[in-house]
Design a protein around this motif. Structure first.
Motif, PDB file in Angstrom:
ATOM      1  N   UNK A   1      69.366  39.542  -4.393  1.00 53.31           N
ATOM      2  CA  UNK A   1      68.244  39.015  -3.611  1.00 53.31           C
ATOM      3  C   UNK A   1      67.186  40.093  -3.407  1.00 53.31           C
ATOM      4  N   UNK A   2      66.927  40.871  -4.497  1.00 54.29           N
ATOM      5  CA  UNK A   2      65.909  41.933  -4.531  1.00 54.29           C
ATOM      6  C   UNK A   2      66.227  43.107  -3.609  1.00 54.29           C
ATOM      7  N   UNK A   3      67.490  43.250  -3.193  1.00 54.85           N
ATOM      8  CA  UNK A   3      67.923  44.386  -2.375  1.00 54.85           C
ATOM      9  C   UNK A   3      68.878  45.234  -3.215  1.00 54.85           C
ATOM     10  N   UNK A   4      68.602  46.542  -3.374  1.00 56.26           N
ATOM     11  CA  UNK A   4      69.470  47.386  -4.212  1.00 56.26           C
ATOM     12  C   UNK A   4      70.897  47.440  -3.672  1.00 56.26           C
ATOM     13  N   UNK A   5      71.860  47.457  -4.588  1.00 54.10           N
ATOM     14  CA  UNK A   5      73.277  47.557  -4.250  1.00 54.10           C
ATOM     15  C   UNK A   5      73.754  48.991  -4.455  1.00 54.10           C
ATOM     16  N   UNK A   6      74.678  49.398  -3.633  1.00 49.43           N
ATOM     17  CA  UNK A   6      75.245  50.741  -3.736  1.00 49.43           C
ATOM     18  C   UNK A   6      76.764  50.624  -3.687  1.00 49.43           C
ATOM     19  N   UNK A   7      77.477  51.641  -4.122  1.00 45.72           N
ATOM     20  CA  UNK A   7      78.943  51.573  -4.116  1.00 45.72           C
ATOM     21  C   UNK A   7      79.489  51.387  -2.709  1.00 45.72           C
ATOM     22  N   UNK A   8      80.546  50.582  -2.588  1.00 46.91           N
ATOM     23  CA  UNK A   8      81.193  50.316  -1.304  1.00 46.91           C
ATOM     24  C   UNK A   8      82.666  50.051  -1.556  1.00 46.91           C
ATOM     25  N   UNK A   9      83.349  49.573  -0.511  1.00 44.38           N
ATOM     26  CA  UNK A   9      84.768  49.309  -0.653  1.00 44.38           C
ATOM     27  C   UNK A   9      85.079  48.188  -1.618  1.00 44.38           C
ATOM     28  N   UNK A  10      84.118  47.270  -1.801  1.00 41.13           N
ATOM     29  CA  UNK A  10      84.352  46.129  -2.706  1.00 41.13           C
ATOM     30  C   UNK A  10      83.447  46.156  -3.926  1.00 41.13           C
ATOM     31  N   UNK A  11      82.408  46.993  -3.938  1.00 43.45           N
ATOM     32  CA  UNK A  11      81.485  47.097  -5.075  1.00 43.45           C
ATOM     33  C   UNK A  11      81.769  48.397  -5.838  1.00 43.45           C
ATOM     34  N   UNK A  12      82.133  48.264  -7.105  1.00 43.84           N
ATOM     35  CA  UNK A  12      82.498  49.408  -7.931  1.00 43.84           C
ATOM     36  C   UNK A  12      81.599  49.417  -9.174  1.00 43.84           C
ATOM     37  N   UNK A  13      81.008  50.598  -9.495  1.00 39.29           N
ATOM     38  CA  UNK A  13      80.094  50.730 -10.620  1.00 39.29           C
ATOM     39  C   UNK A  13      80.723  51.599 -11.700  1.00 39.29           C
ATOM     40  N   UNK A  14      80.342  51.326 -12.957  1.00 40.92           N
ATOM     41  CA  UNK A  14      80.767  52.189 -14.061  1.00 40.92           C
ATOM     42  C   UNK A  14      79.963  53.489 -14.032  1.00 40.92           C
ATOM     43  N   UNK A  15      80.285  54.404 -14.906  1.00 44.47           N
ATOM     44  CA  UNK A  15      79.649  55.728 -14.873  1.00 44.47           C
ATOM     45  C   UNK A  15      78.146  55.644 -15.086  1.00 44.47           C
TER      46      UNK A  15
ATOM     47  N   UNK B   1      76.421  52.867 -14.577  1.00 42.55           N
ATOM     48  CA  UNK B   1      75.962  51.731 -13.751  1.00 42.55           C
ATOM     49  C   UNK B   1      75.691  50.466 -14.553  1.00 42.55           C
ATOM     50  N   UNK B   2      76.137  50.416 -15.789  1.00 38.92           N
ATOM     51  CA  UNK B   2      75.895  49.210 -16.582  1.00 38.92           C
ATOM     52  C   UNK B   2      76.859  48.081 -16.216  1.00 38.92           C
ATOM     53  N   UNK B   3      77.931  48.393 -15.476  1.00 33.09           N
ATOM     54  CA  UNK B   3      78.922  47.391 -15.077  1.00 33.09           C
ATOM     55  C   UNK B   3      79.114  47.444 -13.564  1.00 33.09           C
ATOM     56  N   UNK B   4      79.185  46.254 -12.965  1.00 37.80           N
ATOM     57  CA  UNK B   4      79.420  46.115 -11.522  1.00 37.80           C
ATOM     58  C   UNK B   4      80.615  45.199 -11.311  1.00 37.80           C
ATOM     59  N   UNK B   5      81.598  45.671 -10.544  1.00 35.71           N
ATOM     60  CA  UNK B   5      82.782  44.885 -10.225  1.00 35.71           C
ATOM     61  C   UNK B   5      82.809  44.632  -8.718  1.00 35.71           C
ATOM     62  N   UNK B   6      82.921  43.356  -8.329  1.00 34.56           N
ATOM     63  CA  UNK B   6      83.049  42.967  -6.926  1.00 34.56           C
ATOM     64  C   UNK B   6      84.463  42.437  -6.730  1.00 34.56           C
ATOM     65  N   UNK B   7      85.234  43.118  -5.900  1.00 37.21           N
ATOM     66  CA  UNK B   7      86.641  42.754  -5.712  1.00 37.21           C
ATOM     67  C   UNK B   7      87.067  43.062  -4.281  1.00 37.21           C
ATOM     68  N   UNK B   8      87.513  42.005  -3.537  1.00 43.76           N
ATOM     69  CA  UNK B   8      87.370  40.571  -3.846  1.00 43.76           C
ATOM     70  C   UNK B   8      85.996  40.069  -3.413  1.00 43.76           C
ATOM     71  N   UNK B   9      85.680  38.873  -3.830  1.00 44.58           N
ATOM     72  CA  UNK B   9      84.385  38.279  -3.494  1.00 44.58           C
ATOM     73  C   UNK B   9      84.428  37.735  -2.072  1.00 44.58           C
ATOM     74  N   UNK B  10      83.330  37.918  -1.331  1.00 45.26           N
ATOM     75  CA  UNK B  10      83.200  37.400   0.028  1.00 45.26           C
ATOM     76  C   UNK B  10      81.941  36.536   0.129  1.00 45.26           C
ATOM     77  N   UNK B  11      81.835  35.907   1.293  1.00 49.03           N
ATOM     78  CA  UNK B  11      80.686  35.027   1.542  1.00 49.03           C
ATOM     79  C   UNK B  11      79.370  35.767   1.372  1.00 49.03           C
ATOM     80  N   UNK B  12      79.282  37.021   1.873  1.00 53.35           N
ATOM     81  CA  UNK B  12      78.020  37.761   1.821  1.00 53.35           C
ATOM     82  C   UNK B  12      77.628  38.185   0.417  1.00 53.35           C
ATOM     83  N   UNK B  13      78.495  37.980  -0.586  1.00 53.39           N
ATOM     84  CA  UNK B  13      78.169  38.353  -1.962  1.00 53.39           C
ATOM     85  C   UNK B  13      77.359  37.291  -2.687  1.00 53.39           C
TER      86      UNK B  13
END
Length: 457
Positions: A181-195, A197-209
């Motif tokens: 929604x035009x807001x930059x994402x950063x690494x967190x407990x559920x958001x994981x990026x590749x080296x 940043x070409x891949x983003x993994x969300x685990x597990x998915x929540x309502x706010x995702x």
């Protein structure tokens, strides 16, 4: 006078020496260049001295990222020697020390080093050495990125993971960034990026995702290129279940409505997909399903006094449910104005009654105190009473206690009593006195008003 002049001379000499030492005879506008593959690149050098008054000798050399070093050009003010391997690739024109790379390729990356010797004609034998290093990168512009999602269908909250990938057809040293929604994402407990940043993994998915996702690709020669938006749909809920009504008066989980009033209740909860709703009555130690759907209609004349209701919301996809219970009471709320006063007033009726009662008691105490503390007014009221009231017969002098209230004066009555003074209450009890007036008010009234006996003074 000599001391200040000598000080000024020393200061000027020091500044001249400092200026000569720190002055730059050449200027390079940029020490880092981001070149585009297939495009020309100029390594500009500006001289800050007149070339006609000096002799120059210099070289341009290239050091590749691998560490190998090659001398590209050797030059003076009058001649130039270019490495044969680079004759068609480089352009150098004396006496300007700038170097032009006519068509960049990946092999042109690295550090370009300029070494320049300067000898001024008026300072023969003194050679000034200037050196500069310019870093050059060669990149390919980035093409529009492509975004993908796995799985490509809606997912259930807390039960699924989502993997996003972003790729480009062309581009070197590409940097990726993810937006929701035009807001930059950063690494967190559920958001994981590749080296990279070409891949983003969300685990597990929540309502706010849930939302619209974009990928942004950029490099030193390309501004951010946005991918098309891709939506992530998440099934969740129910959350924040609540029962509301536009009728009656609500206090916590209790709704009060007027007798004969028709009340409507709405059951709402945040959920995706929308919930299914069931209304349950819990009156008379039994439970039964009344109706289905988010809306309930209740006719107050069918109720006894109070009944309990329950709204149950159920999400068929997440298999989660929530309940909200409330009590419905039938009681007279008065007019709409009174109801509004009860709801909006910050002062309770009991407090208002207490304040009014205290005010009335205070006024009464003040009135009696004023009556007690002003004897003149009492006597004036006695003298000004009508004759008929003054001569009203007394049966015993004590039936009406209010008439005995006041200030009494002892009066001498010659020939009737041996005592010099009697009170009005004593005179009323004496049966032998036949010619006395009935009340003390008559006695007081016939007292001669002399300065020594006047009560008003």
């Amino acid at each position: 006078m000599e001391a200040p002049g000598g000080t000024a001379l020393y200061v000027c000499s020091f500044l001249l020496i400092l200026t000569e030492v720190c002055s730059d005879f050449i200027y390079v506008p940029s020490l880092v260049h981001h070149g585009i593959e297939g495009k020309p690149l100029l390594l500009s050098v500006e001289t800050r001295f007149p070339l006609d008054n000096a002799e120059i000798q210099g070289t341009w050399s290239h050091t590749r990222p691998s560490g190998t070093r090659t001398t590209l050009v050797t030059f003076t003010k009058d001649s130039t020697i270019t490495d044969m391997m680079y004759r068609n690739h480089l352009l150098f024109k004396e006496p300007n020390a700038s170097l032009l790379i006519q068509k960049l390729d990946p092999g042109d990356e690295g550090d370009y080093h300029l070494s320049l010797n300067i000898e001024f004609h008026n300072k023969t034998g003194r050679v000034i050495k200037e050196e500069r290093t310019v870093h050059v990168t060669v990149d390919v512009p980035v093409s529009s990125p492509v975004i993908e999602k796995n799985p490509n269908y809606a997912v259930v909250e807390d039960k699924a993971n989502v993997t996003w990938t972003c790729s480009v057809e062309r581009g070197t040293r590409v940097v990726f960034q993810w937006l929701r929604d035009n807001i930059p994402l950063s690494p967190s407990g559920r958001c994981h990026f590749s080296r990279d940043n070409s891949t983003l993994l969300i685990s597990p998915v929540r309502k706010e995702d849930k939302g619209i996702y974009h990928c942004v690709a950029s490099n030193p020669v390309s501004h951010g290129r946005h991918s098309r938006g891709l939506e992530l749909n998440v099934y969740y809920g129910p959350y924040n279940l609540e029962v509301n009504s536009g009728q009656g008066l609500r206090t916590g989980e209790v709704f009060t409505i007027n007798p004969g009033e028709l009340a409507f209740f709405e059951c709402q909860a945040d959920s995706n997909p929308p919930n299914s709703y069931v209304w349950i009555s819990k009156s008379r130690n039994s439970t039964q399903v009344i109706t289905k759907g988010p809306r309930l209609e209740v006719k107050s004349y069918r109720l006894a006094q109070a009944e309990e209701y329950l709204c149950r919301a159920f999400n068929n996809v997440t298999q989660k449910q929530d309940e909200a219970q409330f009590t419905l009471v039938v009681a007279s709320l008065g007019t709409g104005k009174e109801k509004h006063t009860q709801e909006g007033s910050a002062v309770s009726p009991l407090a208002a009654i207490t304040v009014c009662s205290l005010f009335i008691i205070g006024c009464m105490l003040l009135f009696f105190l004023r009556r007690t503390c002003h004897p003149k007014r009492v006597l004036m009221s006695i003298y000004n009473r009508p004759l008929s009231e003054q001569k009203r017969p007394h049966r015993s002098g004590h039936e009406d206690a209010t008439e005995d209230f006041g200030i009494y004066e002892f009066v001498s009555i010659p020939g009737k009593l041996e005592s010099a003074q009697v009170s009005c209450r004593s005179l009323a009890r004496l049966e032998s006195v036949q010619d006395m007036h009935t009340t003390i008010y008559d006695v007081i009234r016939h007292v001669p008003e002399t300065p020594s006996h006047s009560l008003l003074e």
